[in-house]
Design a protein around this motif. Structure first.
Motif, PDB file in Angstrom:
ATOM      1  N   TRP A 118       9.310   3.451 -11.546  1.00 26.26           N
ATOM      2  CA  TRP A 118       8.646   2.156 -11.644  1.00 26.26           C
ATOM      3  C   TRP A 118       7.511   2.109 -10.626  1.00 26.26           C
ATOM      4  CZ3 TRP A 118      10.884  -3.082  -9.712  1.00 26.26           C
ATOM      5  CH2 TRP A 118      10.165  -4.134 -10.272  1.00 26.26           C
ATOM      6  N   LEU A 119       6.324   1.823 -11.055  1.00 27.63           N
ATOM      7  CA  LEU A 119       5.140   1.864 -10.211  1.00 27.63           C
ATOM      8  C   LEU A 119       5.096   0.749  -9.156  1.00 27.63           C
ATOM      9  CD1 LEU A 119       2.383   3.136  -9.603  1.00 27.63           C
ATOM     10  CD2 LEU A 119       1.418   1.673 -11.394  1.00 27.63           C
ATOM     11  N   ALA A 120       5.555  -0.430  -9.485  1.00 27.11           N
ATOM     12  CA  ALA A 120       5.425  -1.588  -8.588  1.00 27.11           C
ATOM     13  C   ALA A 120       6.008  -1.359  -7.188  1.00 27.11           C
ATOM     14  CB  ALA A 120       6.040  -2.820  -9.234  1.00 27.11           C
ATOM     15  N   PRO A 121       7.202  -0.782  -7.036  1.00 25.26           N
ATOM     16  CA  PRO A 121       7.708  -0.551  -5.677  1.00 25.26           C
ATOM     17  C   PRO A 121       6.850   0.434  -4.878  1.00 25.26           C
ATOM     18  CG  PRO A 121       9.491  -0.347  -7.255  1.00 25.26           C
ATOM     19  CD  PRO A 121       8.228  -0.472  -8.033  1.00 25.26           C
ATOM     20  N   TRP A 122       6.255   1.403  -5.553  1.00 27.18           N
ATOM     21  CA  TRP A 122       5.386   2.366  -4.871  1.00 27.18           C
ATOM     22  C   TRP A 122       4.125   1.676  -4.363  1.00 27.18           C
ATOM     23  CZ3 TRP A 122       6.944   7.119  -3.575  1.00 27.18           C
ATOM     24  CH2 TRP A 122       8.083   7.620  -4.217  1.00 27.18           C
ATOM     25  N   VAL A 123       3.585   0.764  -5.158  1.00 28.73           N
ATOM     26  CA  VAL A 123       2.394   0.021  -4.750  1.00 28.73           C
ATOM     27  C   VAL A 123       2.726  -0.875  -3.560  1.00 28.73           C
ATOM     28  CG1 VAL A 123       0.731  -1.737  -5.480  1.00 28.73           C
ATOM     29  CG2 VAL A 123       1.338   0.124  -7.033  1.00 28.73           C
ATOM     30  N   LEU A 124       3.850  -1.576  -3.642  1.00 30.23           N
ATOM     31  CA  LEU A 124       4.253  -2.442  -2.530  1.00 30.23           C
ATOM     32  C   LEU A 124       4.499  -1.621  -1.268  1.00 30.23           C
ATOM     33  CD1 LEU A 124       4.912  -5.323  -1.605  1.00 30.23           C
ATOM     34  CD2 LEU A 124       7.291  -4.778  -2.045  1.00 30.23           C
ATOM     35  N   TRP A 125       5.111  -0.467  -1.414  1.00 29.77           N
ATOM     36  CA  TRP A 125       5.364   0.432  -0.283  1.00 29.77           C
ATOM     37  C   TRP A 125       4.039   0.785   0.400  1.00 29.77           C
ATOM     38  CZ3 TRP A 125       9.255   2.503   2.479  1.00 29.77           C
ATOM     39  CH2 TRP A 125       9.014   3.680   3.196  1.00 29.77           C
ATOM     40  N   SER A 126       3.036   1.141  -0.394  1.00 29.24           N
ATOM     41  CA  SER A 126       1.726   1.474   0.158  1.00 29.24           C
ATOM     42  C   SER A 126       1.082   0.270   0.841  1.00 29.24           C
ATOM     43  CB  SER A 126       0.793   1.979  -0.944  1.00 29.24           C
ATOM     44  OG  SER A 126       1.250   3.201  -1.437  1.00 29.24           O
ATOM     45  N   ASP A 127       1.184  -0.892   0.227  1.00 28.99           N
ATOM     46  CA  ASP A 127       0.629  -2.110   0.829  1.00 28.99           C
ATOM     47  C   ASP A 127       1.296  -2.411   2.162  1.00 28.99           C
ATOM     48  OD1 ASP A 127      -1.040  -2.413  -1.335  1.00 28.99           O
ATOM     49  OD2 ASP A 127       0.152  -4.005  -2.278  1.00 28.99           O
ATOM     50  N   ALA A 128       2.612  -2.246   2.219  1.00 26.90           N
ATOM     51  CA  ALA A 128       3.342  -2.524   3.457  1.00 26.90           C
ATOM     52  C   ALA A 128       2.969  -1.515   4.544  1.00 26.90           C
ATOM     53  CB  ALA A 128       4.848  -2.505   3.193  1.00 26.90           C
ATOM     54  N   LEU A 129       2.834  -0.255   4.171  1.00 26.91           N
ATOM     55  CA  LEU A 129       2.415   0.752   5.149  1.00 26.91           C
ATOM     56  C   LEU A 129       1.025   0.431   5.697  1.00 26.91           C
ATOM     57  CD1 LEU A 129       3.638   4.064   3.493  1.00 26.91           C
ATOM     58  CD2 LEU A 129       4.467   3.065   5.633  1.00 26.91           C
ATOM     59  N   ALA A 130       0.120   0.045   4.814  1.00 30.60           N
ATOM     60  CA  ALA A 130      -1.234  -0.319   5.253  1.00 30.60           C
ATOM     61  C   ALA A 130      -1.191  -1.536   6.179  1.00 30.60           C
ATOM     62  CB  ALA A 130      -2.126  -0.593   4.051  1.00 30.60           C
ATOM     63  N   ALA A 131      -0.345  -2.508   5.859  1.00 36.40           N
ATOM     64  CA  ALA A 131      -0.219  -3.695   6.710  1.00 36.40           C
ATOM     65  C   ALA A 131       0.372  -3.346   8.065  1.00 36.40           C
ATOM     66  CB  ALA A 131       0.664  -4.740   6.015  1.00 36.40           C
ATOM     67  N   ASP A 132       1.130  -2.258   8.111  1.00 35.01           N
ATOM     68  CA  ASP A 132       1.750  -1.803   9.366  1.00 35.01           C
ATOM     69  C   ASP A 132       0.822  -0.875  10.151  1.00 35.01           C
ATOM     70  OD1 ASP A 132       3.977  -1.784  11.112  1.00 35.01           O
ATOM     71  OD2 ASP A 132       4.607   0.161  10.334  1.00 35.01           O
ATOM     72  N   GLY A 133      -0.401  -0.689   9.659  1.00 35.01           N
ATOM     73  CA  GLY A 133      -1.350   0.161  10.357  1.00 35.01           C
ATOM     74  C   GLY A 133      -1.205   1.631  10.060  1.00 35.01           C
ATOM     75  N   GLN A 134      -0.462   1.963   9.029  1.00 37.90           N
ATOM     76  CA  GLN A 134      -0.231   3.360   8.658  1.00 37.90           C
ATOM     77  C   GLN A 134      -1.042   3.714   7.405  1.00 37.90           C
ATOM     78  OE1 GLN A 134       3.922   4.615   8.706  1.00 37.90           O
ATOM     79  NE2 GLN A 134       4.452   2.620   9.581  1.00 37.90           N
ATOM     80  N   SER A 135      -2.346   3.498   7.495  1.00 37.07           N
ATOM     81  CA  SER A 135      -3.218   3.705   6.325  1.00 37.07           C
ATOM     82  C   SER A 135      -3.165   5.124   5.789  1.00 37.07           C
ATOM     83  CB  SER A 135      -4.647   3.336   6.686  1.00 37.07           C
ATOM     84  OG  SER A 135      -4.719   1.982   7.042  1.00 37.07           O
ATOM     85  N   ALA A 136      -3.135   6.103   6.653  1.00 35.44           N
ATOM     86  CA  ALA A 136      -3.100   7.499   6.204  1.00 35.44           C
ATOM     87  C   ALA A 136      -1.829   7.758   5.390  1.00 35.44           C
ATOM     88  CB  ALA A 136      -3.192   8.449   7.379  1.00 35.44           C
ATOM     89  N   GLU A 137      -0.721   7.250   5.869  1.00 35.55           N
ATOM     90  CA  GLU A 137       0.555   7.418   5.154  1.00 35.55           C
ATOM     91  C   GLU A 137       0.517   6.662   3.824  1.00 35.55           C
ATOM     92  OE1 GLU A 137       4.361   8.760   4.317  1.00 35.55           O
ATOM     93  OE2 GLU A 137       3.005   9.400   5.894  1.00 35.55           O
ATOM     94  N   ALA A 138      -0.090   5.497   3.813  1.00 35.38           N
ATOM     95  CA  ALA A 138      -0.190   4.708   2.582  1.00 35.38           C
ATOM     96  C   ALA A 138      -1.002   5.445   1.531  1.00 35.38           C
ATOM     97  CB  ALA A 138      -0.805   3.339   2.873  1.00 35.38           C
ATOM     98  N   LEU A 139      -2.056   6.116   1.946  1.00 35.25           N
ATOM     99  CA  LEU A 139      -2.881   6.862   0.999  1.00 35.25           C
ATOM    100  C   LEU A 139      -2.184   8.103   0.464  1.00 35.25           C
ATOM    101  CD1 LEU A 139      -6.373   6.656   2.713  1.00 35.25           C
ATOM    102  CD2 LEU A 139      -5.640   5.537   0.593  1.00 35.25           C
TER     103      LEU A 139
END
Length: 76
Positions: A54-75
């Protein structure tokens, strides 16, 4: 609504994710909106575990990582 969103909605109609994953994702979205990034990451991981395709949890995971300052990990 973008092409990816429409495709995801089509897939959800054909193969809906388990209720457990939907509940975890909705709670994670609410927590992220309130700024509780760590709890949102935990629930997004739970939704990913229950419904790995399911794509939605992966997108939310990336958004949360970016919000946590982990942009490289989110990408990644």
């Amino acid at each position: 609504m973008g092409l990816v969103d429409r495709f995801e909605r089509l897939l959800d109609r054909i193969m809906p994710p388990p209720d457990e994953a939907v509940r975890a994702l909705r709670r994670a979205e609410a927590l992220l909106a309130r700024g509780d990034v760590r709890a949102a990451l935990s629930l997004a991981a739970e939704a990913r575990r229950v419904a790995p395709g399911w794509l939605a949890p992966w997108v939310l995971w990336s958004d949360a990582l970016a919000a946590d300052g982990q942009s490289a990990e989110a990408l990644r």
